[in-house]
Motif scaffolding. Sequence first.
Motif, PDB file in Angstrom:
ATOM      1  N   HIS A 141      -6.779   1.720  -5.661  1.00 23.50           N
ATOM      2  CA  HIS A 141      -7.657   1.033  -4.713  1.00 23.50           C
ATOM      3  C   HIS A 141      -8.857   1.931  -4.373  1.00 23.50           C
ATOM      4  N   TRP A 179       0.828  -1.201   0.000  1.00 18.62           N
ATOM      5  CA  TRP A 179       0.000   0.000   0.000  1.00 18.62           C
ATOM      6  C   TRP A 179       0.863   1.253   0.000  1.00 18.62           C
ATOM      7  N   ASP A 199     -11.397  -4.454  -5.622  1.00 20.77           N
ATOM      8  CA  ASP A 199     -11.593  -5.006  -4.285  1.00 20.77           C
ATOM      9  C   ASP A 199     -13.061  -5.388  -4.142  1.00 20.77           C
ATOM     10  N   HIS A 240     -11.883   2.785  -2.257  1.00 16.70           N
ATOM     11  CA  HIS A 240     -11.862   2.481  -0.823  1.00 16.70           C
ATOM     12  C   HIS A 240     -12.968   3.233  -0.097  1.00 16.70           C
ATOM     13  N   VAL A 261      -0.133  -0.831  -4.755  1.00 17.89           N
ATOM     14  CA  VAL A 261      -1.467  -0.433  -4.329  1.00 17.89           C
ATOM     15  C   VAL A 261      -1.467   1.064  -4.022  1.00 17.89           C
TER      16      VAL A 261
END
Length: 313
Positions: A162, A76, A191, A164, A111
């Motif tokens: 990502h 990340w 995701d 989120h 990420v």
Amino acid sequence: MNSISKPFQVKIGINPISWMNDDLPSLGGETPLETALSEGAEIGYRGFELGNKFPKEPAALRAVLGKYNLECISGWYSGRLAHAERTVAQEIEAVGPHLRLLAENGATVMVYGEVADAIQGEAQPLYKRPRFTSAAQWQAYADKMTAFAGYTLQHGVRLSYHHHMGAYVESPADVDQLMALTGPELGLLFDSGHMTFGGGDAVAVLKKHIGRVSHVHCKDVRPAVTKMARNANWTFLQSVMNGAFSVPGDGCIDFAGVLQLLYQHDYRGWLVVEAEQDPAVAPSYQYARMGFEHLQKLVREIELNGGQGGVAA
């Protein structure tokens, strides 16, 4: 059923968040990194994404992972390009050490998590997440993301965005907008858990953006909990602590459908089990094994029937 089926060229890995949560140290913070690595390797995982307890120096990281014959999947990166004053040049300077860490350990994706104004770690209900309010804001952000992604790609690492909870890009409409405005240099980290919690159908959204998917996080969702999270104005971390997410096979998501799409579109990369839970409630080893076995079973069955449907869930 096809008499000859192509192999499903994926590797199953895991994020250490199943053992220890960087955002909530009370959830497994006392667990040594070696416990996660040894148990993950024993279960059968081929690699790990990085977390705060991993070495930040390339050779040291290689030694730690090598001890358990594990690969470095990704890691990340907390980006801040949504800040109007944050330039691409500043982001490039900031990402240097992390980019080297990944590239020198064989990772081909990074990420990217947008943390500017994000409330995922704040005592704020999810509806208060940040939003772009004009086409100009969206375009400026997209242009910076494309440029930054082009830079990491030059170093052999594809930036994987990502979407989120609690951030600028959370909903299916947000993902649609980002993908429409950015260039192909920027990959999409799909995701399944965040997309479902964010209001989307995992299979439908994946199908729409399959051409941009460069990395996959596999987490399941407990819909009764996410509904309560919305209705009771929980924070993201409250949602996690109350069990919004789990490992594949322990919630409502159609992972057979997700994996069939990936197979049919020749996705070649990692399937990463990433399920934020309280290990005191959901024991790390037990749930990590549950997620691995569910994905492994689906991968094998999809190869057997050529991804033509009829896969057991």
